[in-house]
Design a protein around this motif. Sequence first.
Motif, short mmCIF file in Angstrom:
data_model
loop_
_atom_site.label_atom_id
_atom_site.label_comp_id
_atom_site.label_asym_id
_atom_site.label_seq_id
_atom_site.Cartn_x
_atom_site.Cartn_y
_atom_site.Cartn_z
N THR A 1 0.83 -1.21 0.00
CA THR A 1 0.00 0.00 0.00
C THR A 1 0.86 1.25 0.00
OG1 THR A 1 -1.64 -1.23 1.24
CG2 THR A 1 -1.90 1.15 1.19
N PHE B 1 -9.10 -3.36 -2.21
CA PHE B 1 -8.32 -2.91 -3.37
C PHE B 1 -9.24 -2.68 -4.58
CE2 PHE B 1 -3.67 -3.05 -2.74
CZ PHE B 1 -3.65 -3.42 -1.41
N ALA C 1 -11.28 0.50 -4.04
CA ALA C 1 -10.49 1.72 -4.20
C ALA C 1 -9.96 1.88 -5.62
CB ALA C 1 -9.32 1.69 -3.21
N ALA D 1 -7.79 0.20 -7.07
CA ALA D 1 -6.32 0.10 -7.05
C ALA D 1 -5.83 -1.04 -7.91
CB ALA D 1 -5.83 -0.08 -5.61
N LYS E 1 -1.88 1.57 -10.87
CA LYS E 1 -0.86 2.62 -11.03
C LYS E 1 0.35 2.15 -11.83
CE LYS E 1 -2.08 5.48 -7.12
NZ LYS E 1 -1.70 6.07 -5.84
#
Lengths: 415, 300
Positions: free
Chosen positions: A73, A95, A98, A100, A308
């Motif tokens: 994280t 995850f 979010a 992510a 990301k």
Amino acid sequence: MRAAKTRLTVSLLALCLASGPALAENLRFTVWTGNEAHLKMLNGIAEGFEAAHEGTQVTFETIPAGDYVQKLTFQLAGGNPPDLGWMFEDSMPAFVAAKAVEPLTDVLENTEGYDLADFSEPAMGLWKKDDEIYGVPFSTSPFMIFYNKDMFDAAGLEDPLTLAEKGEWNMTKFREVAKALTRSGERVWGFEFKDGQGYDTRIMHAVMPPIRAYGGDAWANGACGFDQPEAVEAIKTLHGMVFEDKSIVPPGEQGDYFSGSSAMTINQISRASKMPEAGFAWGVAPLPSGPAGEAPVIGQAGLVVFAKSDQKELAKEFVAWMTNKENVAVMAQFFPPARASVLDSDAFTDANSLIPAEQMKNVAAAIKNGKVLPSHQRAPQILAAQKPKFDALWRADADVEASIQAICAAIKPQL
Amino acid sequence: MARAGRAPWLTLQRREAIEAWLFVSPTLIGFLIFFLGPLIAVVFYSVSEWNLLSGEQVFVGMANYHDALRENPDFWHVIRNSVIFAIGLVPLNMALALTLALALSRPFRGVVFFRTVFFAPVVTSAVAWAIVWKFLLQGEGGTVNALLGYVGIDGPNWLREPDWAMAAVIVTRVIKMVGLNMILYIAALQAIPRDYEEAARLEGASGWQIFRMVTWPLLAPATLIIMVITTIGSFKVFDHIYLMTGGGPENGTLVLAYYIYEQAFEFFNVGYASALAMIMFVIVLALTIVQLILRQKGAA
């Protein structure tokens, strides 16, 4: 002249730095294993991908399991995201919520020969949201009963595997043999929770198998399930075993199945690696059935691509590569697969050098018929909220039903 | 070609100043990057809601402080636990450290051995310490209860009953850390000139009178420092709780530093955890100021 030289040097340096990533694409892959054999196998799988994608290099980075989610994280938040990695089942919903992790459906559906349908629906349940796949399970490991065969033989009792083959391995029998094998004065117990942590970090691993066997669940659809009759009955049985029968290693005591102080424990087959040094005959059997029949419980871990990542598409391709039939069969030596074709093959039942093929067939059956542990977007908060209430439950003088009500009251706001 | 009449830039004074800055710069840079920077960042984080996973950061003003102080009952439970821990640990640690220091400050045969024995736990791995004590403090099979059993006491299940768990973590922490304060007290005792004690003895003072009227007042500055660092340390205790009880049972040992860790690293509530950290900073600062004021009043 000197200024021009300086400008030229800086420009060349900048060019070198900027062109670095374009020359070689490095996929950074986080895992929580540091085991050499695991890493050797993973690198072997990566070599095939690297050969097919010239200039690509896959680097496996080990983060210890205890710190995994935290460090991961902070890497994501700190602008140093890995491209892809392993993910624990209980962390996944947070995850996904979010955003992510990346959706993988497109790549998995369009990769030639991937055969997405080969993954059973229950095995994929945790890794999907709104029909979109966000992760692929690479390890689908059922909880099994490990038993000390020497202790059963010495007591003249049939072992769990024999009882299971006769269809007599149920919660009643489990309680009965656990009590018969307990020798209180000698600090020998009939049963120990997973890794002796059933009162602390592994509460769910302790209570879920009997709750499912009785037909209950921890929570579902935003409602607490601990206070439902089936779950209450299951927890009462466990409480009785701990404090009335004294057949389960009690809270505050340090038992250890692997050193022979408990006749049975519950664990996943990866723990078989500790058995050769245990020094006693042992076996692996299914979980005892209950009023709801056989109810195997599965723990999972999956592969995800992080949102990301700078190389999401390449990372997704690697997930598809790593979880194709051939590579899942390779990984089956350490990680029980979720692919039906691999589960049904001799490659899986013969893959484990420590567990005989007939016992591995029980493992395969548990994977096919099992249900994953309950999960939730706010799982850490739920576990923290219920922990003190479970502490109050695990006392000899506890009012079990009142304690269960308190557990539900504590977790309802989080559900 | 040097220009006449212009003083050189690098004067001796400037050179010395540059050298001084160069000497302190490694520490200074470390201080700025690893201490002051995060400290300032925490202030900003504490007025925001920051989801580490999604990266969303929203300014929420004093909401995190309001939640902690007015809305969340857990916070006051945690503060209560931290205060109990400090009240239990600080006097016990200091009394034991002073006693050991008085016994071991004079040279005698084997003094180094005993000092080493009492200091060894300070440098022992916290993990090893916790594992050993968890075995010793087992309810039925623990050595502590076995020893109590010899004198007819039926010991509790130390780490599974909230009140006893707090007592157990305090005592095991004291045993682990007392060596550090013992060394500080030994240094302070050895700095007291022997003449004072000898003069008092010639005047007919007893051992207790010498300690009470001579040694203890002269130890006051050391006592203040020890009290301050022990109190701050007690509020910051984390590893010991993490390893021994995980804040349990029934949140009976859930202290502030552990609670902050839980909020930040398990729930990823970075904003709320930062607000808690700021509150802890204020508490520790206030305690330090109070102790300094008391010391000044005592000296006046």
